[in-house]
Design a protein around this motif. Sequence first.
Motif, short mmCIF file in Angstrom:
data_model
loop_
_atom_site.label_atom_id
_atom_site.label_comp_id
_atom_site.label_asym_id
_atom_site.label_seq_id
_atom_site.Cartn_x
_atom_site.Cartn_y
_atom_site.Cartn_z
N ASP A 58 0.84 -1.20 0.00
CA ASP A 58 0.00 0.00 0.00
C ASP A 58 0.88 1.25 0.00
O ASP A 58 1.29 1.74 1.05
CB ASP A 58 -0.90 -0.03 1.24
N PRO A 60 0.12 4.50 -0.84
CA PRO A 60 -0.46 5.66 -0.14
C PRO A 60 -0.38 5.53 1.38
O PRO A 60 -0.24 6.53 2.09
CB PRO A 60 -1.92 5.66 -0.61
N GLY A 61 -0.41 4.31 1.88
CA GLY A 61 -0.34 4.10 3.32
C GLY A 61 1.03 4.40 3.91
O GLY A 61 1.17 4.48 5.14
N GLU A 62 2.02 4.59 3.05
CA GLU A 62 3.37 4.92 3.52
C GLU A 62 3.54 6.41 3.77
O GLU A 62 4.59 6.85 4.26
CB GLU A 62 4.41 4.46 2.49
N HIS A 63 2.53 7.21 3.37
CA HIS A 63 2.52 8.66 3.60
C HIS A 63 3.76 9.35 3.01
O HIS A 63 4.43 10.16 3.66
CB HIS A 63 2.42 8.97 5.11
N LEU A 64 4.06 9.02 1.76
CA LEU A 64 5.17 9.66 1.04
C LEU A 64 4.69 10.98 0.45
O LEU A 64 3.49 11.19 0.26
CB LEU A 64 5.67 8.74 -0.08
N ARG A 65 5.64 11.85 0.14
CA ARG A 65 5.25 13.07 -0.55
C ARG A 65 4.69 12.69 -1.92
O ARG A 65 5.04 11.65 -2.48
CB ARG A 65 6.42 14.04 -0.67
N ASP A 66 3.84 13.55 -2.48
CA ASP A 66 3.07 13.21 -3.68
C ASP A 66 3.96 12.74 -4.84
O ASP A 66 3.66 11.74 -5.50
CB ASP A 66 2.23 14.41 -4.13
N GLN A 69 5.36 9.32 -4.14
CA GLN A 69 4.28 8.33 -4.20
C GLN A 69 3.96 7.96 -5.64
O GLN A 69 3.80 6.79 -5.99
CB GLN A 69 3.03 8.87 -3.50
#
Length: 311
Positions: A58, A60-66, A69
């Motif tokens: 997942d 998006p679940g890693e909360h990377l910058r856009d 991601q």
Amino acid sequence: MIKTISYSLVWYLTILTFLLVFQSCMVTKPQIASEIRTFPTYPIQPAPELVLLINTFDVPGEHLRDSKQELFVLLIDSTLVELSRRIGDRTAIPTRIISGLTKTNIPGQMSALLSEHLASHAIAITGFDVLLRQTDVVTTEDEYGKSKEAFYDIISVINYTLYDTTEPVKDMEIMASRYHSSRSVISGLLAAGPNIVNNKEAALNVMRDNVELYLNYFIPGQAQRYRSIYVDKELSKVNDALQHGDYEAAMKESLLYINDTDKTLAAKANYNCAVFLEHELKQAVAKSYLQKSLQLYILPEAWEMKEDYGL
């Protein structure tokens, strides 16, 4: 004083003579490039009927910058495509890619997915990262002062899980790396590394290396090897033949010494024959010569070569 100078001169001349003789005895070994067939560590038996290729990581679940991601999503999709392409190149096993994120956190969900697609196996990407890592900082000094240069590799880390119709078969983390670049370190501060988002092509290339390394564990493949050839002393005519591109003559010259009473020479000759046969894609016969070479005397080149033959 005169005696001291005389002894020093004798010592100097002795060392110089030794070095000249040693250098004259050194022979640069020519190398031969060959394509070899690699054998898997974990062969899948019987061969899969259909392999699903999915992603369960997942992003998006890693909360990377856009921007990062977006890059990771692109790279994971490309990894699935590369897996399909390379399996198709190596085997007749069909594959099917399921795009996007596949959630398999519910018990029995993977088994149901395999059943739905009439697949016998699945390869899931369960972890993914690509990064640029500083590997070294080299300091040089000249008349203008000291300067530092930082070196970077690009690294791909992918976790794969292989499933069959009943359960996970093998979970593996594979890391591949390539040299990427270097840059100056200013005023003693650490150099800011390259931005991974701006290096999409390099990331794609190291991802392909990663896929190749992973599939080597399960599927026969091809790899390039560079083997050194012994051409010293009795084997000097081997070098003459190689200079003319005559591998057949080089093989015949090596065959003259495969049973020599000098075990080191015989080991070198057998090793040479193994390399020439490998070059002709006759790996089964090459293996027998390599085995004999190793039984006679352990040569570094033969010891390294044995890893490709499971010896």
